[in-house]
Design a protein around this motif. Structure first.
Motif, PDB file in Angstrom:
ATOM      1  N   ASP A  17       0.832  -1.193   0.000  1.00  5.90           N
ATOM      2  CA  ASP A  17       0.000   0.000   0.000  1.00  5.90           C
ATOM      3  C   ASP A  17       0.877   1.257   0.000  1.00  5.90           C
ATOM      4  N   ALA A  70      -0.960   6.209   3.757  1.00  4.55           N
ATOM      5  CA  ALA A  70      -2.329   6.720   3.868  1.00  4.55           C
ATOM      6  C   ALA A  70      -3.234   6.173   2.771  1.00  4.55           C
ATOM      7  N   GLY A  71      -2.734   5.240   1.983  1.00  5.76           N
ATOM      8  CA  GLY A  71      -3.549   4.659   0.916  1.00  5.76           C
ATOM      9  C   GLY A  71      -3.790   5.575  -0.255  1.00  5.76           C
ATOM     10  N   THR A  72      -3.075   6.699  -0.311  1.00  5.65           N
ATOM     11  CA  THR A  72      -3.323   7.704  -1.342  1.00  5.65           C
ATOM     12  C   THR A  72      -2.961   7.174  -2.730  1.00  5.65           C
ATOM     13  N   GLN A 105      -5.160   3.324   8.882  1.00  2.00           N
ATOM     14  CA  GLN A 105      -5.054   2.772   7.526  1.00  2.00           C
ATOM     15  C   GLN A 105      -5.425   1.292   7.507  1.00  2.00           C
ATOM     16  N   SER A 106      -4.972   0.540   8.501  1.00  3.84           N
ATOM     17  CA  SER A 106      -5.313  -0.884   8.582  1.00  3.84           C
ATOM     18  C   SER A 106      -6.810  -1.083   8.795  1.00  3.84           C
ATOM     19  N   LEU A 111      -9.157   1.056   7.755  1.00  4.87           N
ATOM     20  CA  LEU A 111      -9.785   1.393   6.480  1.00  4.87           C
ATOM     21  C   LEU A 111      -9.749   0.205   5.523  1.00  4.87           C
ATOM     22  N   ARG A 112      -8.577  -0.407   5.361  1.00  3.94           N
ATOM     23  CA  ARG A 112      -8.479  -1.561   4.465  1.00  3.94           C
ATOM     24  C   ARG A 112      -9.323  -2.718   4.985  1.00  3.94           C
ATOM     25  N   GLU A 164      -4.399  -5.465   5.308  1.00  2.00           N
ATOM     26  CA  GLU A 164      -3.364  -4.802   4.512  1.00  2.00           C
ATOM     27  C   GLU A 164      -3.659  -5.051   3.039  1.00  2.00           C
TER      28      GLU A 164
END
Length: 237
Positions: free
Chosen positions: A154, A157-159, A205-206, A208-209, A219
């Motif tokens: 990833d 921030a997953g951006t 972030q974890s 969100l995923r 992840e």
């Protein structure tokens, strides 16, 4: 199966894929971790001559917690890593030949900072040439028998990153958190330099995923799907 995770800096693997590495270890697979930069610029007040061995020790503590091997590569200074450095490509290829991975996890090629992007490009190139017996034949380790599968981690921030595969890391999340806390110097640096609590950042972030795939924590990854690196079946845990 043999798994190699390569980050640019000593804490990148813990932020982006430590839960997955713990899942591999739970399943009995061999895991090795490496980073291509020394981490020498990751503090406001600790000078590089003191910071580099400190960050190496932090990375070793995290690897020990996981039960993984921490591989040594002659690191570049932070901000000095470039993708078209042929001597460094040789060193990285030798590290890959030594690790003999079936699967490599590394940075998204479009991540937010130059060292991450250079690491991604170096791993792509080195993991290919490491399979050619006549490429750097004077190296101490024999060529790989096949091209390792390559998964991109990833982005921060997953951006700009849309995962194609998810790994449920709910059961290994507390280990991931403890591994990241081993990098005490960076918890301080990122709070002062970027105004973030990196453990909270990683947790969000974890989560969100996890929400995206219906679990508590996850992840995200994308597999490099090119000829020679694609095989049937799932290689992620």
């Amino acid at each position: 199966m043999r798994v190699l995770a390569v980050g640019a800096h000593p804490d990148d693997v813990e932020i982006l894929c430590a839960g997955t590495l713990a899942r591999y270890r739970q399943a009995g697979h061999s895991v090795a971790v490496a980073h291509l930069c020394t981490g020498d610029c990751g503090h406001y007040t600790i000078p590089p001559v003191e910071l580099v061995p400190m960050r190496r020790a932090e990375a070793q503590a995290a690897a020990d917690m996981l039960g993984a091997e921490l591989l040594t590569v002659e690191g570049a200074g932070d901000g000095d890593l470039v993708a078209d450095d042929l001597p460094r490509r040789r060193r990285v290829a030798e590290m890959i030949r030594l690790a003999r991975p079936d699967v490599i996890l590394t940075h998204n090629p479009d991540d937010y900072m130059p060292d991450h992007r250079a690491t991604s490009a170096l791993i792509f190139a080195a993991s290919f040439v490491a399979t050619a017996p006549h490429w750097d034949p004077e190296g101490p380790s024999p060529a790989l028998g096949g091209i390792p599968a390559l998964y991109y981690m990833d982005s921060l921030a997953g951006t700009g990153f849309e995962p194609e595969d998810y790994v449920d890391v709910t059961e290994t999340f507390e280990l991931k958190r403890r591994m990241l806390r081993c990098h005490r110097s960076q918890v301080t640096w990122l709070e002062e330099h970027d105004g973030i609590d990196i453990v909270e950042f990683m947790t969000v972030q974890s989560r969100l995923r996890g929400l995206q795939c219906g679990v508590r924590y996850a992840e995200g990854f994308r597999r490099l799907r090119v000829w020679g690196r694609v095989s049937p079946g799932r290689l992620l845990p």
